[in-house]
Design an enzyme around this catalytic site. Structure first.
Site, PDB file in Angstrom:
ATOM      1  N   GLY A  13     -13.782  25.409   5.739  1.00 17.34           N
ATOM      2  CA  GLY A  13     -13.139  23.990   6.269  1.00 17.34           C
ATOM      3  C   GLY A  13     -11.987  23.655   5.419  1.00 17.34           C
ATOM      4  O   GLY A  13     -11.670  24.639   4.113  1.00 17.34           O
ATOM      5  N   CYS A 158     -11.312   9.585  -0.036  1.00 18.98           N
ATOM      6  CA  CYS A 158      -9.876   9.868  -0.377  1.00 18.98           C
ATOM      7  C   CYS A 158      -9.165   8.709  -0.341  1.00 18.98           C
ATOM      8  O   CYS A 158      -8.224   8.340  -1.366  1.00 18.98           O
ATOM      9  CB  CYS A 158      -9.301  11.108   0.391  1.00 18.98           C
ATOM     10  SG  CYS A 158      -9.698  10.816   2.066  1.00 18.98           S
ATOM     11  N   GLN A 184      -2.490   7.202   5.837  1.00 23.04           N
ATOM     12  CA  GLN A 184      -3.232   8.392   5.629  1.00 23.04           C
ATOM     13  C   GLN A 184      -2.849   9.742   6.006  1.00 23.04           C
ATOM     14  O   GLN A 184      -2.644   9.800   7.341  1.00 23.04           O
ATOM     15  CB  GLN A 184      -4.779   8.358   5.811  1.00 23.04           C
ATOM     16  CG  GLN A 184      -5.316   7.077   4.924  1.00 23.04           C
ATOM     17  CD  GLN A 184      -6.852   6.846   4.892  1.00 23.04           C
ATOM     18  OE1 GLN A 184      -7.059   5.849   4.468  1.00 23.04           O
ATOM     19  NE2 GLN A 184      -7.440   7.788   5.117  1.00 23.04           N
ATOM     20  N   GLU A 210     -13.224   4.069   7.972  1.00 20.74           N
ATOM     21  CA  GLU A 210     -12.309   4.359   6.830  1.00 20.74           C
ATOM     22  C   GLU A 210     -12.307   3.055   6.083  1.00 20.74           C
ATOM     23  O   GLU A 210     -12.472   2.762   4.804  1.00 20.74           O
ATOM     24  CB  GLU A 210     -11.071   4.841   7.174  1.00 20.74           C
ATOM     25  CG  GLU A 210     -10.529   5.421   5.994  1.00 20.74           C
ATOM     26  CD  GLU A 210     -10.945   6.606   5.671  1.00 20.74           C
ATOM     27  OE1 GLU A 210     -11.933   7.334   6.259  1.00 20.74           O
ATOM     28  OE2 GLU A 210     -10.447   7.399   4.679  1.00 20.74           O
ATOM     29  N   HIS A 251      -2.160  10.670   0.643  1.00 21.95           N
ATOM     30  CA  HIS A 251      -2.548   9.050   1.077  1.00 21.95           C
ATOM     31  C   HIS A 251      -1.807   8.178   0.458  1.00 21.95           C
ATOM     32  O   HIS A 251      -1.737   7.901  -1.069  1.00 21.95           O
ATOM     33  CB  HIS A 251      -3.880   8.827   1.059  1.00 21.95           C
ATOM     34  CG  HIS A 251      -4.841   9.646   2.126  1.00 21.95           C
ATOM     35  ND1 HIS A 251      -4.455  10.438   2.908  1.00 21.95           N
ATOM     36  CD2 HIS A 251      -6.221   9.642   2.017  1.00 21.95           C
ATOM     37  CE1 HIS A 251      -5.409  10.855   3.566  1.00 21.95           C
ATOM     38  NE2 HIS A 251      -6.628  10.445   3.003  1.00 21.95           N
TER      39      HIS A 251
END
Ligand code: NAP
Length: 359
Positions: A13, A158, A184, A210, A251
């Site tokens: 991934g 993140c 983001q 999020e 981000h």
């Protein structure tokens, strides 16, 4: 420093590929094996991930011919060959919880990028510069799991890794209210512009789950250990809006903040300049020398120019000024798949190794 054999679970991934690149020449960690879904089992890494390789550097030569394991079916074989694993898989939350606990119970520590265990109250969620002491909860977690060596440690989402580091050294002024809007990058969804062409010239004002993570996770990171549990901090009040923007990596957050005792602008800049944490003191291999970097220029930080600062492990800040409704506002940026994902997990693993948790 002692050498450790490690496995990457979810190696094919986006985050897994980052792990592979970051660990290629790591001074302490040697990648012994790779694992992914049953679809990838038995294929070489090149066969399974070569056509979707999304890194700017080539797939590490030393890993190209490694034959992939099945992350679930081969747990015991994997656990017997490595000192710990990094884990970043796209599975259902309850499946990830079970998978990570199964590794821990097989006495194989897990350093995880996944969100599944972030709110398990004896699992430390660590930004190494901010709450390194939370790894002490591992003792209680091992008691619950009945393990001697196995445990789970996670990194945070993140989205919070740009603004929480910037706010952290300012906590001594009593942070009351925080408003953060995040912008983001598409790699945060495991995508590139090739795999997500709809994002070119576009903005999507919703990223599932999020905003909840962005508001709640800082409170656990700033929490305290009480009776074998991490108890969340009560303050500050945090509200967020998280937007997906057409940026490949990095981000950005626009932050507004109010304090109990309003500092001067100079005091804030001084706090950012002087801030250093345990990773800097221990000189961990992936610790940025200067964690928080303030730009005087009005048009910085910029994702394209500044996300790779100190190997993508530093946080950049700019545009600090007074606000009409809050005390101050500023903008900050961090690399979401480096500091915000694989790099943050590697730094956490370095902290755990330096403190003897893999021995
Ligand atoms: P991704 O690119 O979609 O990769 C998913 C990985 O999971 C692949 O290696 C895939 O293997 C594996 N996988 C899927 N089903 C599996 C199964 N049943 N058993 C074992 N492995 C399986 O996802 P990603 O962006 O790397 O994200 C991975 C995790 O990290 C997610 O939990 C995500 O929320 C988290 N995360 C991502 C970021 C980011 O910036 N991207 C940041 C923080 C956290 P196959 O190739 O064999 O299908």
């Amino acid at each position: 420093m002692k050498q450790y054999n490690v496995g990457i679970i979810g190696a094919t991934g986006m985050v897994g590929q980052r792990f592979a690149t970051l660990l290629e020449n790591h001074p302490w960690f040697n990648v012994k094996l790779l694992a992914a879904s049953p679809r990838s089992k038995g294929k070489t890494y090149e066969e399974a991930a070569g056509s979707r390789w999304a890194m700017t550097t080539p797939m590490p030569e030393s890993m190209k011919n490694m034959v992939l394991y099945d992350a679930t079916a081969d747990i015991n074989e994997i656990a017997s060959q490595v000192d710990f694993v990094f884990c970043a898989v796209d599975m259902k939350k309850d499946e990830i919880k079970a998978l990570e606990e199964a590794y821990a119970k097989a006495e194989c520590p897990v350093v995880s990028n996944n969100s599944a265990h972030r709110f398990t109250d004896d699992v430390p969620m660590v930004v190494p510069e901010i709450n390194p002491d939370h790894i002490e909860i591992i003792k209680s977690q091992r008691e619950r799991l009945g393990t001697k060596k196995g445990f789970i440690a996670v990194k945070s989402n993140c989205s919070i890794q740009s603004y929480v580091p910037a706010l952290h050294p300012l906590r001594k002024f009593g942070i009351k209210n925080v408003l953060a809007c995040t912008y983001q990058a598409i790699s945060g969804a495991g995508k590139t512009f090739e795999t997500w062409p709809e994002m070119v010239d576009n903005l999507i004002p919703y990223i599932g789950g999020e905003e909840e993570k962005s508001e709640q996770e800082p409170l656990k990171v700033w929490g305290t250990i009480e009776n074998g549990k991490i108890v969340k901090a009560q303050t500050p009040n945090i509200t967020t809006q998280c937007l997906r923007v057409p940026v490949s990596n990095g981000h950005t957050a626009a932050v507004f903040v109010t304090f109990e005792n309003k500092p001067t602008k100079e005091e804030i800049l001084q706090c950012w300049k002087e801030f250093a944490g345990v990773p800097q003191e221990l000189e961990l291999p992936h610790a940025p020398k200067q964690f928080l970097n303030y730009f005087e220029e009005n048009d910085r930080p910029q994702a394209k120019l500044d996300r790779d600062m100190e190997g993508g492990m530093a946080v950049s800040i700019g545009r600090l000024r007074e606000d009409t409704q809050y005390d101050y506002k500023f903008v900050c940026l961090s690399h979401n798949t480096l500091r915000g994902a694989a790099g943050g997990a590697v730094l956490l693993a370095e902290l755990l190794a330096a403190k003897g948790y893999f021995d």
